[in-house]
Structures are given as C-alpha cells and as structure tokens.
Design an enzyme around this catalytic site. Sequence first.
Site, PDB file in Angstrom:
ATOM      1  N   PHE A  37       0.832  -1.210   0.000  1.00  0.00           N
ATOM      2  CA  PHE A  37       0.000   0.000   0.000  1.00  0.00           C
ATOM      3  C   PHE A  37       0.875   1.272   0.000  1.00  0.00           C
ATOM      4  CE2 PHE A  37      -2.344   2.765   3.275  1.00  0.00           C
ATOM      5  CZ  PHE A  37      -2.987   3.514   2.312  1.00  0.00           C
ATOM      6  N   ILE A  38       1.567   1.531   1.092  1.00  0.00           N
ATOM      7  CA  ILE A  38       2.333   2.781   1.184  1.00  0.00           C
ATOM      8  C   ILE A  38       3.525   2.741   0.232  1.00  0.00           C
ATOM      9  CG2 ILE A  38       3.638   4.305   2.725  1.00  0.00           C
ATOM     10  CD1 ILE A  38       1.980   3.097   5.065  1.00  0.00           C
ATOM     11  N   SER A  46       2.080  -6.301   8.191  1.00  0.00           N
ATOM     12  CA  SER A  46       1.566  -5.023   8.705  1.00  0.00           C
ATOM     13  C   SER A  46       0.188  -5.088   9.371  1.00  0.00           C
ATOM     14  CB  SER A  46       1.513  -4.014   7.556  1.00  0.00           C
ATOM     15  OG  SER A  46       0.484  -4.364   6.647  1.00  0.00           O
ATOM     16  N   ALA A 106       9.084  -2.890   3.639  1.00  0.00           N
ATOM     17  CA  ALA A 106       8.554  -4.259   3.637  1.00  0.00           C
ATOM     18  C   ALA A 106       8.290  -4.709   5.068  1.00  0.00           C
ATOM     19  CB  ALA A 106       9.559  -5.203   2.982  1.00  0.00           C
ATOM     20  N   THR A 127       9.874 -11.516   9.525  1.00  0.00           N
ATOM     21  CA  THR A 127       9.995 -10.476   8.494  1.00  0.00           C
ATOM     22  C   THR A 127      10.407  -9.129   9.087  1.00  0.00           C
ATOM     23  OG1 THR A 127       8.393 -11.505   7.027  1.00  0.00           O
ATOM     24  CG2 THR A 127       8.681  -9.142   6.792  1.00  0.00           C
ATOM     25  N   ASN A 139      -1.962   6.109  11.276  1.00  0.00           N
ATOM     26  CA  ASN A 139      -2.706   5.279  10.320  1.00  0.00           C
ATOM     27  C   ASN A 139      -2.847   5.968   8.967  1.00  0.00           C
ATOM     28  OD1 ASN A 139      -3.189   3.646  12.539  1.00  0.00           O
ATOM     29  ND2 ASN A 139      -5.304   3.232  11.939  1.00  0.00           N
ATOM     30  N   TYR A 170       2.559  -7.179  16.407  1.00  0.00           N
ATOM     31  CA  TYR A 170       2.957  -6.301  15.300  1.00  0.00           C
ATOM     32  C   TYR A 170       3.793  -5.146  15.817  1.00  0.00           C
ATOM     33  CZ  TYR A 170       2.608  -2.394  11.993  1.00  0.00           C
ATOM     34  OH  TYR A 170       2.906  -1.316  11.184  1.00  0.00           O
ATOM     35  N   LYS A 202       7.794  -4.162  15.207  1.00  0.00           N
ATOM     36  CA  LYS A 202       8.248  -2.895  14.613  1.00  0.00           C
ATOM     37  C   LYS A 202       9.168  -2.155  15.592  1.00  0.00           C
ATOM     38  CE  LYS A 202       7.302  -1.248  11.165  1.00  0.00           C
ATOM     39  NZ  LYS A 202       7.882  -1.357   9.796  1.00  0.00           N
ATOM     40  N   THR A 214       6.043   2.856  12.591  1.00  0.00           N
ATOM     41  CA  THR A 214       4.659   3.179  12.939  1.00  0.00           C
ATOM     42  C   THR A 214       4.574   3.862  14.311  1.00  0.00           C
ATOM     43  OG1 THR A 214       2.582   2.113  13.612  1.00  0.00           O
ATOM     44  CG2 THR A 214       4.538   0.766  13.733  1.00  0.00           C
ATOM     45  N   ASP A 215       3.488   4.596  14.512  1.00  0.00           N
ATOM     46  CA  ASP A 215       3.258   5.204  15.838  1.00  0.00           C
ATOM     47  C   ASP A 215       2.872   4.144  16.877  1.00  0.00           C
ATOM     48  OD1 ASP A 215       0.692   4.611  14.918  1.00  0.00           O
ATOM     49  OD2 ASP A 215      -0.159   6.572  15.384  1.00  0.00           O
ATOM     50  N   GLU A 216       2.542   2.925  16.408  1.00  0.00           N
ATOM     51  CA  GLU A 216       2.065   1.904  17.351  1.00  0.00           C
ATOM     52  C   GLU A 216       3.159   1.446  18.320  1.00  0.00           C
ATOM     53  OE1 GLU A 216      -0.607  -1.018  15.817  1.00  0.00           O
ATOM     54  OE2 GLU A 216      -1.167   0.233  14.125  1.00  0.00           O
ATOM     55  N   ASP A 255      12.855 -11.941  -1.059  1.00  0.00           N
ATOM     56  CA  ASP A 255      12.448 -11.949   0.352  1.00  0.00           C
ATOM     57  C   ASP A 255      13.538 -11.267   1.181  1.00  0.00           C
ATOM     58  OD1 ASP A 255      11.749 -12.623   2.933  1.00  0.00           O
ATOM     59  OD2 ASP A 255      11.281 -14.722   2.462  1.00  0.00           O
ATOM     60  N   GLY A 277      -5.958  -6.844  23.551  1.00  0.00           N
ATOM     61  CA  GLY A 277      -4.902  -5.833  23.741  1.00  0.00           C
ATOM     62  C   GLY A 277      -5.096  -4.590  22.890  1.00  0.00           C
TER      63      GLY A 277
HETATM   64  N1  LIG Z   1      -0.546   1.171   6.872  1.00  0.00           N
HETATM   65  C1  LIG Z   1      -0.323   2.045   7.830  1.00  0.00           C
HETATM   66  O1  LIG Z   1      -1.249   2.726   8.269  1.00  0.00           O
HETATM   67  C2  LIG Z   1       1.078   2.269   8.360  1.00  0.00           C
HETATM   68  C3  LIG Z   1       1.292   3.335   9.223  1.00  0.00           C
HETATM   69  C4  LIG Z   1       2.601   3.586   9.677  1.00  0.00           C
HETATM   70  C5  LIG Z   1       3.646   2.783   9.258  1.00  0.00           C
HETATM   71  N2  LIG Z   1       3.402   1.730   8.424  1.00  0.00           N
HETATM   72  C6  LIG Z   1       4.551   0.926   8.002  1.00  0.00           C
HETATM   73  O2  LIG Z   1       4.742   1.183   6.616  1.00  0.00           O
HETATM   74  C7  LIG Z   1       5.209   0.015   5.959  1.00  0.00           C
HETATM   75  C8  LIG Z   1       4.290  -0.343   4.813  1.00  0.00           C
HETATM   76  O3  LIG Z   1       2.981  -0.564   5.329  1.00  0.00           O
HETATM   77  P1  LIG Z   1       1.778  -0.950   4.347  1.00  0.00           P
HETATM   78  O4  LIG Z   1       0.530  -0.616   5.045  1.00  0.00           O
HETATM   79  O5  LIG Z   1       2.047  -0.408   3.008  1.00  0.00           O
HETATM   80  O6  LIG Z   1       1.957  -2.535   4.330  1.00  0.00           O
HETATM   81  P2  LIG Z   1       1.404  -3.604   3.284  1.00  0.00           P
HETATM   82  O7  LIG Z   1       1.093  -4.808   4.097  1.00  0.00           O
HETATM   83  O8  LIG Z   1       0.359  -3.013   2.403  1.00  0.00           O
HETATM   84  O9  LIG Z   1       2.671  -3.893   2.345  1.00  0.00           O
HETATM   85  C9  LIG Z   1       3.789  -4.590   2.783  1.00  0.00           C
HETATM   86  C10 LIG Z   1       4.604  -5.010   1.573  1.00  0.00           C
HETATM   87  O10 LIG Z   1       5.769  -5.689   2.045  1.00  0.00           O
HETATM   88  C11 LIG Z   1       5.945  -6.862   1.269  1.00  0.00           C
HETATM   89  N3  LIG Z   1       6.637  -7.862   2.098  1.00  0.00           N
HETATM   90  C12 LIG Z   1       6.154  -8.490   3.212  1.00  0.00           C
HETATM   91  N4  LIG Z   1       7.062  -9.366   3.670  1.00  0.00           N
HETATM   92  C13 LIG Z   1       8.144  -9.281   2.847  1.00  0.00           C
HETATM   93  C14 LIG Z   1       9.407  -9.922   2.823  1.00  0.00           C
HETATM   94  N5  LIG Z   1       9.727 -10.867   3.707  1.00  0.00           N
HETATM   95  N6  LIG Z   1      10.284  -9.577   1.841  1.00  0.00           N
HETATM   96  C15 LIG Z   1       9.981  -8.637   0.923  1.00  0.00           C
HETATM   97  N7  LIG Z   1       8.780  -8.012   0.886  1.00  0.00           N
HETATM   98  C16 LIG Z   1       7.879  -8.317   1.851  1.00  0.00           C
HETATM   99  C17 LIG Z   1       4.549  -7.308   0.892  1.00  0.00           C
HETATM  100  O11 LIG Z   1       4.541  -8.162  -0.241  1.00  0.00           O
HETATM  101  C18 LIG Z   1       3.872  -5.965   0.641  1.00  0.00           C
HETATM  102  O12 LIG Z   1       4.031  -5.560  -0.701  1.00  0.00           O
HETATM  103  C19 LIG Z   1       5.310  -1.073   7.028  1.00  0.00           C
HETATM  104  O13 LIG Z   1       6.641  -1.141   7.469  1.00  0.00           O
HETATM  105  C20 LIG Z   1       4.393  -0.573   8.135  1.00  0.00           C
HETATM  106  O14 LIG Z   1       4.828  -1.034   9.387  1.00  0.00           O
HETATM  107  C21 LIG Z   1       2.144   1.464   7.967  1.00  0.00           C
END
Ligand SMILES: NC(=O)c1ccc[n+]([C@@H]2O[C@H](COP(=O)([O-])OP(=O)(O)OC[C@H]3O[C@@H](n4cnc5c(N)ncnc54)[C@H](O)[C@@H]3O)[C@@H](O)[C@H]2O)c1
Length: 348
Positions: free
Chosen positions: A14-15, A88, A85, A103, A188, A159, A163, A133-135, A62, A292
């Site tokens: 996503f991000i 999440s 990566a 991971t 978020n 999770y 992180k 993340t803020d979590e 990976d 939790g």
């Molecule tokens: N979504 C949120 O609201 C949010 C907020 C703050 C921080 N984050 C952080 O931002 C980052 C991205 O979050 P997101 O929501 O886009 O996550 P997501 O789950 O949408 O995407 C994660 C990506 O990582 C890849 N991935 C997972 N395991 C892997 C591995 N072992 N090797 C290579 N690639 C791997 C997945 O295929 C996927 O494309 C994360 O680190 C998350 O902790 C997310």
Amino acid sequence: MAKKNILITGGAGFIGSHVVRLFVNQYPDYQIINLDKLTYAGNPANLKDVEDKPNYRFLKADICDFEKIKEVFTTFKVTDVIHLAAESHVDRSITDPFSFAKTNVLGTLNLLQAAKESWKDAYTDKLFYHVSTDEVYGALEFDGTLFTEETRYDPHSPYSASKASSDHFVRAYHDTYGLQTIISNCSNNYGPNQFPEKLIPLFIHNIRQNKPLPVYGKGENVRDWLYVEDHARAIDLIFHKGKVGDTYNIGGFNEWKNIDLIRVIIKTVDRLLGREEGTSEKLITYVTDRAGHDLRYAIDATKIKDELGWEPSLQFEEGIEKTVQWYIENQEWLDDIASGAYQDVCGD
Ligand SMILES: NC(=O)c1ccc[n+]([C@@H]2O[C@H](COP(=O)([O-])OP(=O)(O)OC[C@H]3O[C@@H](n4cnc5c(N)ncnc54)[C@H](O)[C@@H]3O)[C@@H](O)[C@H]2O)c1
C-alpha cells in the site's frame, strides 16, 4: 541532483507503491529498485503506471534471504535504502506472531547487515531510511496527550513489538557501526491501493456489497489518520533533508473515534453510490474487541513541520471522498484481490 540507486523494499504494498511512484516520477536520475516478496499484501498492479519507466526495476525477493539481499546490493550498486517491507496487519500478528518477528525483525536486520557489508563502513552519502509506525509508542488515554519523538516505546501487539524491535536494531546500527540511518513513525494511513483487510477499504467494500461492518468493542478507539500521498511526501522530504540519526513523527493532527470515522465512510459511500444518506448505518455490527486493543493513538508532528516544513495537504473529508471514489472506480482491483488473480503477475 546526485545519481542514486535506491532500494525500496515493500514497494508493491500500500504505502510502498505510493513512495515508489513518487520517486520514479519525481527523480528520473535515480534508479529505483523495488524489492518485494509479493506476499498476500503485495500487488504488482499497484504500480502498472510506472512499470515501464527506464528508472524502475522490480525484483521479487524476500528480505529474509540474506544471500539474495547481499547480491542485490552488489548487482545494483545500492546507495540508499527506504525500507517499508513488513507484515503489517495487527490481527494477523495476534494469530501468527512468528512471521512478524521473522519479516519485521530478522528481515530488517538482514538489510542493515547487507548495507553495512556492502557499503564497507564508507557511509558518506548513503542512507538507510526505516519506515515505522506510531504503534511502537503504545496507547494514550483520552487526555489530549500526543506521542512525541521522545515518548518511551511501549508496544502491546506482536505487530508493534516487532516494529519496535526493528527500530531498535536500526538505531543500534547507527550507534554501533555509524550507519547513516533515519526512522519515521507514522500514524494510520488511508487512500487508494490499501489491502481490503484494513478498516477503510474493508468498510467501503462491505457497504457496496451490503455486508456487515464489524466494529470492535463499542467503536471507541481513537486513531490519527493521514492520506497516504501525504505520507509519501513526508518520506521524500525526510529522505532528502532529514537529519541522520534522527527520528521524525508523521501524523495528520486528525483524530477520529472509530465509530465516528465509520459514519463518515457510510455517509460518503451512500452519497457517491446514489443511496439515501445513512442507509448503510444498519450494517454496523459490534463484535468482541481485539485482544490488547490500544485505546488511542495521536501523533505530535510538530518536529517535521518546524524542521522540514511538512504539513498534511488534504483535509480529512476531502481525502475520504477521493479514497471512496477511487475504490468505486477501481472495482476490478478489488475483484482481482477477491479472486486471487492479482498474484498471477511476477517480476524476476
Ligand atoms: N498502513 C499504515 O497505516 C502504516 C502506518 C505507519 C507505518 N506503516 C509501516 O509502513 C510500511 C508499509 O505498510 P503498508 O501498510 O504499506 O503494508 P502492506 O502490508 O500493504 O505492504 C507490505 C509489503 O511488504 C511486502 N513484504 C512483506 N514481507 C516481505 C518480505 N519478507 N520480503 C519482501 N517483501 C515483503 C509485501 O509483499 C507488501 O508488498 C510497514 O513497514 C508498516 O509497518 C504502515
């Protein structure tokens, strides 16, 4: 602008997909290597619009495979890392904590060590940027307090514990080996291309299908929400102008109680689908609270505003409108996820 070969991990998620798009389009002199394992959360369709650009390369790999990661650093002469990566989804971490430790903790450690070995202690002009993340900060009461960069870590879910652990390893590589690192902790995110297990896309999808909207507990939990493109802009700014060794909190100053947020989504989807406003309120179904479940998260994003001039560009109502509109116009994207077809496409 100096040429760079930037390894972005998790760019099919996503991000990550928004970060990759921004960097590929904004910086034609940078080579962007998107390394992603394509877990259930990774979707190559998220980047269809940039996949043919000359400065973009996708690698299916990976981050837990240390030898492969080292090879990637050498082959592509990686100069910088933007590491997104991760596993999440909090609910999945409750049922399968080990894959989160693997991971998020070991995968991050692999990348740090590969960077250290490949850059051979010559760290000038090389940056390891870790997206977090803020979590990691735990939970706040309903008392107006905010997470600052100095807030003590206090993670509660597997999770957030994974992180937090990865953040500690990043700082350890900075303090012990001198690796140039930056961490940002964001609230978020919402917007296009979010996997429909997360609250906002799941609820948009369910409202369209007239399916129940499962609300944890009484829907009292509070989260701060940020439009994903604003997060990508913040990452761009921090990557280029952030202070090495520092942490930046990123947030929208935009707190919503879950149940109020859900009502805004319902109102917006009903209106955009031409239904009478509030029709879908009947779909709200209260379910047993998540174990939790942190009460409230809220970010103090003053530092990034004061030091780097970043602010969210979108008002929440505007962001939600854009988001709902995107999911309505991209039903095929959701259908492909439902059928599994989104994982048929592979890079090398
Ligand atoms: N979504 C949120 O609201 C949010 C907020 C703050 C921080 N984050 C952080 O931002 C980052 C991205 O979050 P997101 O929501 O886009 O996550 P997501 O789950 O949408 O995407 C994660 C990506 O990582 C890849 N991935 C997972 N395991 C892997 C591995 N072992 N090797 C290579 N690639 C791997 C997945 O295929 C996927 O494309 C994360 O680190 C998350 O902790 C997310």
